[in-house]
Design an enzyme around this catalytic site. Structure first.
Site, PDB file in Angstrom:
ATOM      1  N   ARG A 270       0.858  -1.179   0.000  1.00 19.58           N
ATOM      2  CA  ARG A 270       0.000   0.000   0.000  1.00 19.58           C
ATOM      3  C   ARG A 270       0.903   1.241   0.000  1.00 19.58           C
ATOM      4  NH1 ARG A 270      -5.034   1.286   1.699  1.00 19.58           N
ATOM      5  NH2 ARG A 270      -5.565  -0.394   0.252  1.00 19.58           N
TER       6      ARG A 270
ATOM      7  N   ASP B 257      -2.200   0.327  -4.569  1.00 22.25           N
ATOM      8  CA  ASP B 257      -1.765  -1.028  -4.252  1.00 22.25           C
ATOM      9  C   ASP B 257      -0.830  -1.525  -5.345  1.00 22.25           C
ATOM     10  OD1 ASP B 257      -3.276  -0.922  -1.984  1.00 22.25           O
ATOM     11  OD2 ASP B 257      -4.897  -2.182  -2.736  1.00 22.25           O
TER      12      ASP B 257
ATOM     13  N   ARG C 197       1.424  -5.889   2.666  1.00 23.81           N
ATOM     14  CA  ARG C 197       0.501  -6.851   3.279  1.00 23.81           C
ATOM     15  C   ARG C 197       0.862  -8.233   2.737  1.00 23.81           C
ATOM     16  NH1 ARG C 197      -3.683  -3.181   1.848  1.00 23.81           N
ATOM     17  NH2 ARG C 197      -2.798  -3.417  -0.211  1.00 23.81           N
TER      18      ARG C 197
END
Length: 318
Positions: free
Chosen positions: A210, A273, A225
């Site tokens: 991110r 992203d 992530r």
């Protein structure tokens, strides 16, 4: 400044990681006042300005009873110096209607961040179409035959609904094509609904990063992530592990290219992203990860955001 946050119910906040809470905390630290409401509390009537039932709040130092609220009151949105739209997805019909009410509030004189028209014009999955030089092989269709051809070409693919969030409804189909037909029928509802299909990017093992864009500029650290166990999704809501990292050269390239374009449209905050070298989504409704980045690196993302908000308000002052 008098700030109004339009958000989910305060009772649902997990303040140890909530980005809206981090914004509120930094704003109050600087002496700004806080009020809150939910989208369903916004109303308009002919001859009147857009109003909302709001609660003025003050943050406390108590981790459980973390705010003190005044009795609810009705107030025009234009009576606040800034209105921050922080309602989480899904971007459903009610969210869509809320952006129209907020746009009417702008005509009343309200300053809304992110800009309501920009929220409508940037569906988080489809916004990447504008930047093909930064994305991997991607298909948007409702046609099952198109999806089969894409799979035959790329072998290992990801399918996802256009209105999902938090990794909801994401499927991976490998070279054997197992369950491709069933998954397609589930997502496209037998041809009634469009689906996004992307080539699987093996760099996901290093994290779905991110990259935050604030005031047109990338934040120096991202949150990767990382999927856990047999899970293919890195989303924190799907059990991914968040690891803060400095931006790579490619991340800086992406952020510096997309940032000015997003800012020019009234997107004060966006979350891009990135998997490997490829952009997969551009999040604009309520981008998160402020606290995770701060906790791991000391980079005060909330302070950067309030800096940008104050600068935007100063720039627009008469």
């Amino acid at each position: 400044m008098k700030l109004l946050f339009i958000a989910d119910p305060l009772q649902s906040f997990k303040i140890y990681k909530d980005t809206t809470f981090a914004m509120m905390r930094e704003a109050q630290r600087r002496g700004h006042t806080l009020a809150v409401c939910e989208p369903q509390h916004i109303t308009w009537q002919r001859g009147s300005k857009v109003t909302a039932r709001v609660c003025d709040i003050q943050l406390t130092a108590d981790p459980v009873q973390w705010y003190a609220a005044q009795p609810e009151r009705s107030a025009p949105l234009a009576s606040f110096d800034a209105v921050l739209m922080r309602k989480d997805p899904p971007f459903d019909s009610e969210y869509f209607y809320a952006t129209h009410l907020l746009e009417q509030a702008e005509r009343d004189g309200a300053r809304v961040f992110n800009k309501p028209r920009a929220l409508r014009d940037h569906p988080e999955k489809l916004a990447i179409m504008e930047f093909p030089e930064f994305i991997g092989p991607t298909l948007v269709t409702r046609d099952a035959a198109d999806i089969q051809r894409f799979h035959a070409e790329h072998g290992d693919i990801i399918l996802k609904p256009l209105d999902g969030m938090g990794g909801m409804g994401i499927f991976r189909v490998g070279p054997d094509g197992l369950n491709l037909g069933s998954i397609t029928e589930t997502l496209n509802r037998h041809g009634a609904q469009s689906v996004m299909v992307q080539k699987f990017l093996p760099e996901i093992v290093e994290g779905d990063k991110r990259v935050l864009i604030i005031g047109g500029a990338p934040v120096p650290f991202c949150l990767a992530r990382i999927p856990q166990g047999s899970e293919v999704r890195g989303n924190l809501a799907a059990g991914g592990k968040g690891v803060a990292k400095p931006l790579s050269t490619r991340d800086w390239e992406i952020g510096n290219a997309l940032g000015p374009a997003l800012q020019a449209r009234g997107l004060l905050l966006a979350g891009v992203d990135v998997i490997g070298d490829c952009v997969t989504e551009i999040n604009v409704t309520s981008p998160t990860c402020f606290q995770e980045i701060f906790d791991q690196t000391g980079c005060d993302v909330a302070a950067l955001f309030i800096d940008a908000l104050e600068a935007a308000m100063t720039a627009s002052a008469p």
